[in-house]
Design a protein around this motif. Structure first.
Motif, mmCIF file in Angstrom:
data_model
loop_
_atom_site.group_PDB
_atom_site.id
_atom_site.type_symbol
_atom_site.label_atom_id
_atom_site.label_comp_id
_atom_site.label_asym_id
_atom_site.label_seq_id
_atom_site.Cartn_x
_atom_site.Cartn_y
_atom_site.Cartn_z
ATOM 1 N N ASN A 139 1.671 2.592 -3.413
ATOM 2 C CA ASN A 139 0.427 3.311 -3.591
ATOM 3 C C ASN A 139 0.731 4.591 -3.527
ATOM 4 O O ASN A 139 0.410 5.548 -4.598
ATOM 5 C CB ASN A 139 -0.917 2.780 -3.642
ATOM 6 N N ARG B 147 0.757 -1.447 -0.434
ATOM 7 C CA ARG B 147 0.083 0.147 0.054
ATOM 8 C C ARG B 147 1.071 1.587 -0.615
ATOM 9 O O ARG B 147 0.408 2.296 -0.358
ATOM 10 C CB ARG B 147 -1.357 0.105 1.473
ATOM 11 N N ARG C 230 0.946 7.531 -5.792
ATOM 12 C CA ARG C 230 0.107 9.401 -5.603
ATOM 13 C C ARG C 230 0.618 10.479 -5.551
ATOM 14 O O ARG C 230 0.733 11.727 -5.672
ATOM 15 C CB ARG C 230 -1.001 9.053 -4.539
ATOM 16 N N GLN D 30 0.556 -1.937 -4.629
ATOM 17 C CA GLN D 30 -1.101 -2.542 -4.284
ATOM 18 C C GLN D 30 -0.904 -2.209 -5.754
ATOM 19 O O GLN D 30 -1.254 -1.171 -6.669
ATOM 20 C CB GLN D 30 -1.978 -1.004 -3.396
ATOM 21 N N THR D 31 -2.271 -3.012 -6.185
ATOM 22 C CA THR D 31 -2.632 -3.032 -7.354
ATOM 23 C C THR D 31 -4.996 -2.845 -7.333
ATOM 24 O O THR D 31 -4.761 -3.023 -5.707
ATOM 25 C CB THR D 31 -2.954 -4.248 -7.979
ATOM 26 N N ASP E 199 -4.792 1.491 -7.525
ATOM 27 C CA ASP E 199 -4.288 0.607 -8.895
ATOM 28 C C ASP E 199 -3.293 1.725 -9.370
ATOM 29 O O ASP E 199 -2.568 2.257 -9.600
ATOM 30 C CB ASP E 199 -5.267 0.926 -10.479
ATOM 31 N N THR E 200 -1.666 1.161 -8.640
ATOM 32 C CA THR E 200 -0.555 1.309 -8.794
ATOM 33 C C THR E 200 -0.304 1.737 -10.546
ATOM 34 O O THR E 200 0.259 2.981 -10.627
ATOM 35 C CB THR E 200 0.245 1.241 -7.987
#
Length: 301
Positions: free
Chosen positions: A141, A138, A145, A164-165, A231-232
């Motif tokens: 991700n 996580r 962001r 993470q996806t 979704d990375t």
């Protein structure tokens, strides 16, 4: 345009055990919007902070000194890289260790972005002339962001470990499987409360990895809404910082990362490496392969 798909295998068994690498990391603190953030800094032998720092972000409800983060930090130091492994606050002051499931969840997934930015600014103030960012699961991700927003110009490279996806409907299926319960009515209640301005209202429910806990409606919406930015590989479409995604080849937690990275990895600044045989936590000697790939990509030494 290029696509890099390297498959790595575990290094020779003659290498020292990871547990033997651990050295004392210095605990540091940062005041951020009235909350004390905690990190652990390790300066590589013969190095100083001005040589650059790798800012490390852990996975779900975890902390910066969990096994994968501490071991990676030691391996980075052995290769001459300074590293700061942070604890995301998750809404708590001076948080250390795994998140206590008895505590009400008042945090949001996206809160991490501001905390990463705050630590980057702190590192620059401490004299770091260049930065790299690294995130696991996580945390990968959340790092993506951060990069897709307005990352500090000092950030030169990024490394995402088994990030993470997400696919539409994933949260509902996972919640049903994990807790044998329907997510939809809980999420709808949370959305209604947030829309009414009551996002701080506490709900009793199973939440993320915590059974029979409590969480605010705003937290429930943040973690469980249908959100493509979870979704990375999707987020990487908005990232311009050179980024390496390290796939765990035998990952049973993030099972579709390699497939989803096929398109992003065609971009010149995005690379993908597969550590063949590794689980999600890069346990045992597989972490050496991940560390070698990370340091080669960052390329400061």
């Amino acid at each position: 345009m290029k696509s890099i798909f390297r498959t790595l295998t575990a290094v020779a068994l003659s290498l020292p055990l990871l547990g033997g690498l651990a050295q004392a990391a210095e605990r540091v603190e940062l005041d951020h919007d009235g909350t004390t953030l905690v990190g652990h800094m390790e300066i590589a032998p013969g190095s100083e902070i001005a040589d650059g720092v790798v800012l490390m972000v852990h996975g779900t409800l975890a902390h910066g000194q969990m096994e994968i983060m501490r071991s990676m930090q030691s391996l980075l130091a052995e290769s001459g890289y300074n590293a700061l492994a942070i604890n995301l606050s998750l809404g708590q002051d001076a948080r250390e260790g795994m998140y206590d499931c008895a505590s009400t969840h008042r945090h949001k997934h996206e809160n991490a972005v501001d905390e990463i930015a705050a630590w980057a600014e702190w590192l620059k103030g401490e004299g770091a002339d260049r930065l790299a960012v690294m995130g696991h699961s996580r945390g990968g991700n959340q790092v993506a962001r951060y990069l897709a927003g307005e990352p500090d110009p000092a950030v030169e490279k990024a490394v995402l470990l088994a990030p993470q996806t997400w696919t539409a409907g994933y949260h509902a299926k996972d919640y049903q499987k994990r807790y044998d319960a329907e997510l939809a009515p809980l999420l709808e209640k949370a959305k209604t409360l947030v829309a009414e301005g009551s996002g701080d209202e506490v709900m009793e429910m199973d939440f993320i990895y915590c059974e029979d806990t409590t969480a605010t409606a705003a937290s429930v919406v943040s973690y469980y809404r249908e959100d493509p930015l979870m979704d990375t590989p999707t987020v990487l479409g908005a990232v311009s910082v050179p980024t390496l995604v390290i796939v765990a080849g035998a990952d049973t937690t993030i099972t579709d990362l390699e497939e989803k990275m096929a398109e992003p990895a065609k971009e010149e600044h995005i690379e993908m490496t597969v550590v063949s045989g590794s689980d999600h936590m890069f346990r045992d000697l597989f972490l050496y392969d991940a560390a070698d790939a990370a340091t080669a990509f960052i390329g400061w030494h």
